[in-house]
Scaffold this active site. Structure first.
Site, short mmCIF file in Angstrom:
data_model
loop_
_atom_site.label_atom_id
_atom_site.label_comp_id
_atom_site.label_asym_id
_atom_site.label_seq_id
_atom_site.Cartn_x
_atom_site.Cartn_y
_atom_site.Cartn_z
N GLN A 55 12.53 -12.10 -7.30
CA GLN A 55 11.97 -11.78 -8.62
C GLN A 55 10.51 -11.35 -8.47
OE1 GLN A 55 12.05 -14.98 -11.54
NE2 GLN A 55 11.31 -13.63 -13.18
N HIS B 259 14.70 -10.75 -17.02
CA HIS B 259 15.35 -9.45 -17.15
C HIS B 259 16.68 -9.45 -16.42
CE1 HIS B 259 12.60 -9.37 -13.70
NE2 HIS B 259 13.48 -8.59 -13.10
P1 5GP Z 1 12.83 -8.01 -10.08
O1 5GP Z 1 12.28 -7.58 -8.74
O2 5GP Z 1 11.86 -8.97 -10.75
O3 5GP Z 1 14.23 -8.53 -10.03
O4 5GP Z 1 12.92 -6.72 -10.97
C1 5GP Z 1 11.80 -6.10 -11.51
C2 5GP Z 1 12.13 -4.64 -11.64
O5 5GP Z 1 11.21 -4.06 -12.53
C3 5GP Z 1 12.04 -3.86 -10.33
O6 5GP Z 1 13.30 -3.33 -10.00
C4 5GP Z 1 10.99 -2.77 -10.62
O7 5GP Z 1 11.36 -1.53 -10.08
C5 5GP Z 1 10.96 -2.75 -12.14
N1 5GP Z 1 9.68 -2.42 -12.71
C6 5GP Z 1 8.48 -3.00 -12.43
N2 5GP Z 1 7.49 -2.46 -13.18
C7 5GP Z 1 8.09 -1.54 -13.97
C8 5GP Z 1 7.59 -0.65 -14.97
O8 5GP Z 1 6.41 -0.60 -15.29
N3 5GP Z 1 8.50 0.17 -15.57
C9 5GP Z 1 9.83 0.15 -15.24
N4 5GP Z 1 10.63 0.99 -15.88
N5 5GP Z 1 10.33 -0.67 -14.30
C10 5GP Z 1 9.48 -1.51 -13.68
#
Ligand code: 5GP
Ligand code: ZN
Length: 114
Positions: A94, A100
């Site tokens: 994460q 999300h």
């Molecule tokens: P996690 O790594 O926490 O599971 O997922 C976070 C996701 O958010 C990542 O896949 C990353 O690409 C996406 N993400 C991070 N910042 C932004 C942003 O400013 N805009 C969009 N559309 N996606 C984002």
């Protein structure tokens, strides 16, 4: 709203995103670093850091997330297969501290996910 949270900024329209679905409690937009032909992020508008922070007050929102999953998967023609992923905590990868749900589809998805 958490002032240092990128997803809260998207919800507040302070940071742009191509919002593809919106309900009273939920927002959906493409991941900026897509891992599949369709890679959407489904987020609650309420700032919740992770799944460990949900409470019974969030029951309606969580149910709403899955209603949106169904609607968005249908809209994006993913009825043949898609995956919902929540990375919870640093060890799971994460990187954004606002709950999300990744919706991934449009290609064959392997298992286990690594
Ligand atoms: P996690 O790594 O926490 O599971 O997922 C976070 C996701 O958010 C990542 O896949 C990353 O690409 C996406 N993400 C991070 N910042 C932004 C942003 O400013 N805009 C969009 N559309 N996606 C984002
Ligand atoms: Zn937030």
């Amino acid at each position: 709203m958490a002032t240092d949270c990128i997803f809260c900024k998207i919800i507040a329209r302070e940071v742009p995103a191509n919002i593809v679905w919106e309900t009273e409690q939920v927002l959906v937009f493409p991941d900026m670093n897509p891992q599949a032909p369709t890679h959407l992020l489904i987020i609650p508008k309420k700032h919740i850091p992770s799944l460990l922070h949900i409470t019974p007050d969030d029951d309606r929102m969580i149910a709403g997330i899955y209603a949106v999953v169904k609607d968005v998967a249908t809209k994006f023609n993913l009825d043949e297969g898609f995956r919902i992923v929540t990375n919870n905590g640093a060890l799971a990868g994460q990187t954004v501290g606002h709950l999300h749900f990744h919706l991934l589809g449009g290609r064959k998805l392997v298992w286990p996910p690594g």
